[in-house]
Each structure stands twice: as structure tokens, then as C-alpha cells.
Design a protein around this motif. Structure first.
Motif, short mmCIF file in Angstrom:
data_model
loop_
_atom_site.label_atom_id
_atom_site.label_comp_id
_atom_site.label_asym_id
_atom_site.label_seq_id
_atom_site.Cartn_x
_atom_site.Cartn_y
_atom_site.Cartn_z
N ARG A 86 -8.01 2.69 3.33
CA ARG A 86 -8.37 1.44 4.01
C ARG A 86 -8.73 1.71 5.47
O ARG A 86 -9.62 1.06 6.04
CB ARG A 86 -7.21 0.45 3.92
N LEU A 87 -8.06 2.68 6.09
CA LEU A 87 -8.31 3.01 7.50
C LEU A 87 -9.47 3.99 7.67
O LEU A 87 -10.00 4.13 8.78
CB LEU A 87 -7.05 3.62 8.12
N GLY A 88 -9.83 4.69 6.59
CA GLY A 88 -10.85 5.72 6.71
C GLY A 88 -10.32 6.97 7.38
O GLY A 88 -11.07 7.70 8.04
N GLY A 122 6.74 10.48 12.50
CA GLY A 122 7.00 10.83 13.89
C GLY A 122 6.53 12.21 14.27
O GLY A 122 7.06 12.82 15.20
N LYS A 123 5.50 12.71 13.60
CA LYS A 123 4.97 14.04 13.89
C LYS A 123 3.73 13.98 14.79
O LYS A 123 3.25 15.00 15.25
CB LYS A 123 4.59 14.76 12.58
N GLN A 124 3.23 12.79 15.00
CA GLN A 124 2.04 12.61 15.84
C GLN A 124 2.21 11.31 16.60
O GLN A 124 2.74 10.33 16.09
CB GLN A 124 0.77 12.57 14.98
N THR A 125 1.73 11.30 17.85
CA THR A 125 1.81 10.09 18.66
C THR A 125 0.57 9.24 18.44
O THR A 125 -0.56 9.71 18.60
CB THR A 125 1.92 10.44 20.15
N ALA A 126 0.77 8.00 18.05
CA ALA A 126 -0.35 7.09 17.81
C ALA A 126 -1.01 6.71 19.13
O ALA A 126 -0.38 6.70 20.19
CB ALA A 126 0.15 5.83 17.10
N LEU A 143 0.83 -1.20 0.00
CA LEU A 143 0.00 0.00 0.00
C LEU A 143 0.86 1.25 0.00
O LEU A 143 1.93 1.28 0.64
CB LEU A 143 -0.90 0.02 1.24
N ASN A 144 0.40 2.26 -0.72
CA ASN A 144 1.04 3.57 -0.56
C ASN A 144 0.27 4.34 0.52
O ASN A 144 -0.71 3.82 1.10
CB ASN A 144 1.08 4.34 -1.87
N GLY A 145 0.72 5.57 0.82
CA GLY A 145 0.08 6.32 1.90
C GLY A 145 -1.40 6.56 1.66
O GLY A 145 -2.22 6.46 2.58
N LYS A 146 -1.73 6.89 0.41
CA LYS A 146 -3.14 7.14 0.08
C LYS A 146 -3.99 5.90 0.26
O LYS A 146 -5.09 5.95 0.83
CB LYS A 146 -3.23 7.65 -1.36
N LYS A 171 -2.91 12.19 8.35
CA LYS A 171 -2.67 11.47 9.60
C LYS A 171 -1.69 10.33 9.37
O LYS A 171 -0.78 10.11 10.20
CB LYS A 171 -3.99 10.92 10.16
N VAL A 172 -1.86 9.62 8.28
CA VAL A 172 -0.91 8.55 7.96
C VAL A 172 0.49 9.12 7.84
O VAL A 172 1.47 8.55 8.37
CB VAL A 172 -1.33 7.85 6.64
N SER A 173 0.63 10.24 7.18
CA SER A 173 1.94 10.88 7.01
C SER A 173 2.54 11.30 8.35
O SER A 173 3.72 11.07 8.62
CB SER A 173 1.82 12.08 6.08
#
Length: 284
Positions: free
Chosen positions: A33-35, A47-51, A25-28, A40-42
């Protein structure tokens, strides 16, 4: 944000990117798939956001490897547990560490604490604190700034008298007998604890309880710890200070404190334990 935290977050992002790529899968595609928004994926991968734990469960499932969720969440817990070496913290002496605690308490409304070996700093007398700080400086081979460190530790105690704060503290009975100082200094320290217990029975924001040697326990006393606003736990070992922020860890230490509190005594019964330890010193 600590550099260690950010390094760990970037490493988690790299692992997320690997799982996404392995799934073809690419980022898009992953975002669809996640909706989620593509941004957010990026952010997670870079490492710009904490999961969150839920994010990681969803990511592993979307990548077709739900079994990887446990490893991802373990990495997340590692981010939420910050380790700070005492050697680094004490490089310039104890004063800076004490002032850090002053700031931490001023930013906190509710504290639950437990100590198994030493009178908590919030209730220490200057003479008792001085002996502890000298011993620790010798052990850690850190610079001697004892006078400044004692003053900073005493400044920390001012929060006990500020409105809108709650301090619920427990000590193991052994604390009343562990002597790091001359008998007369320990006697003065125990007298101070009597005053704290008296204040706690009179109401207010401070409560001090003692877990007796004779108590029926549902767990072993183990090490000391402090819970700040039910959001963060601080645990001190000989060489390291751990700050735990994962919800599961905070909840676990909260349950431990609750169990210790069930075995603790307060008020007149706690006063009798302190008086017995005071009498054992044979100091007028």
C-alpha cells in the motif's frame, strides 16, 4: 545512540504496528500500500530505523487514520530531543562534562550562541570559571574536581584559534553586571571580553555582540542556547541539558538568534557597554 533514544524508537515502532494491525494489514500488505520494500516496514516496526515525518504521514494515511499523523510526529520529535540530567552527568565531577564540550566543539565548524546570565565558557578567564564551577558543585552536591574542570574549560577555548571555524556569540548586557565572583575577578573577566571584541572587529572566526538593555526587542531574551552546525541545539536548564535535533526546533532557535542579533551591538558600541560595566566595579 543513547538508550533513551532507542527505547523511544522501539515504542514508536510498536505504535506503528498497532495502527497497521488495526487496519487489517500484514507487513506485506502495508508495504504494498505504501510502495515500500517489506524490509522498511519491518525495520520501522522493530525500532531498527528512524522514521521521517513524511514516513509517518504516509503510514497514517495507508492505515486509514490520517488524523494519527500528528501524534506520530510528536513522538518522533520526542526522539529528536535528548534530555540529560545534570545530576547524572556530574556524578563524577565537572571535568568529564568539560571534556565532552571540548570534543563537541572540535567536531563543529560553525557555532551560534547566546547567553543571558553568564559569560560563555569560550571566553571565561580561569578565575571567573573557577568561581562558577565551585558554586555549581555546591548547588548540585557533586564531587569537587575544580582544578581539572577549569583546565578542561580552558582547553575548550583553543578551538577559537583553529582555522576553518566560525563562532558568532551574543550576550545580554546583564551578563556584564552579574557577579558570581569578587570585583577584581569580574574586572579581569570584562578585560578579557574587551580583547574578544577587539579580535572580532579585526576579522577572523570569532564575533561577540552585546544585546543592550536599551535595545528595541522583538522577543524577550529568555534562556541561553547554542546552535552547532545548524543541526543541533543545546539548551541548559538548572537540572537538565536538552539536545534538540528536530529540524523545526533548530530553525526556531535560528530565528531567535537572528532576532537577537538584529538588536545587538558589535565593535566599538559593544566595547563601550563593557567599559561602562567595568567602570561600575570601581577597580583599578
Amino acid at each position: 545512540m543513547s538508550s533513551d533514544f532507542q527505547v523511544g524508537r522501539v515504542a514508536l515502532g510498536v505504535r506503528l504496528r498497532e495502527l497497521r494491525a488495526d487496519a487489517g494489514l500484514n507487513g506485506k500488505g502495508m508495504a504494498e500500500r505504501l510502495g515500500w520494500q517489506r524490509s522498511k516496514v519491518s525495520r520501522l516496526e522493530n525500532g531498527k530505523q528512524t522514521a521521517t515525518a513524511d514516513d509517518l504521514d504516509a503510514w497514517a494515511l495507508a492505515a486509514g487514520v490520517p488524523g494519527e499523523a500528528a501524534d506520530l510526529k510528536s513522538r518522533l520529535r520526542g526522539l529528536e530531543s535528548q534530555q540529560r540530567s545534570w545530576r547524572r552527568q556530574l556524578a563524577s565531577g565537572h571535568r568529564a562534562v568539560q571534556e565532552k564540550y571540548v570534543a563537541a566543539y572540535r567536531d563543529t565548524s560553525a557555532v551560534r550562541g547566546y547567553e543571558a546570565t553568564v559569560v560563555p565558557g569560550l571566553f571565561q578567564t580561569p578565575r571567573y570559571a573557577r568561581h562558577l564551577l565551585v558554586h555549581n558543585a555546591e548547588l548540585m552536591r557533586s564531587p569537587r574536581d575544580t582544578d581539572e574542570a577549569v583546565r578542561a574549560r580552558m582547553n575548550r577555548q583553543q578551538v577559537l584559534h583553529e582555522p576553518g571555524r566560525a563562532f558568532r556569540v551574543l550576550v545580554w548586557e546583564g551578563v556584564l553586571y552579574a557577579r558570581f565572583c569578587p570585583r577584581e575577578v569580574m574586572a579581569g573577566q570584562l578585560d578579557r571580553l574587551v580583547g574578544v571584541i577587539g579580535a572580532s572587529t579585526a576579522g577572523g572566526g570569532v564575533s561577540l555582540g552585546v544585546v543592550p538593555f536599551s535595545a528595541q526587542l522583538t522577543l524577550s531574551p529568555k534562556h541561553g542556547f547554542w546552535i552547532f552546525d545548524e543541526e543541533r541545539v543545546v539548551v541548559e536548564t538548572i537540572n537538565t541539558e536538552f539536545q534538540l535535533e528536530a529540524a523545526d526546533d533548530v530553525a526556531l532557535y535560528g530565528r531567535v538568534w537572528d532576532r537577537l542579533d538584529e538588536s545587538a551591538v558589535h565593535g566599538a558600541r559593544a566595547h563601550r557597554l563593557v567599559a561602562r560595566a567595568r567602570a561600575a566595579l570601581h577597580v583599578a
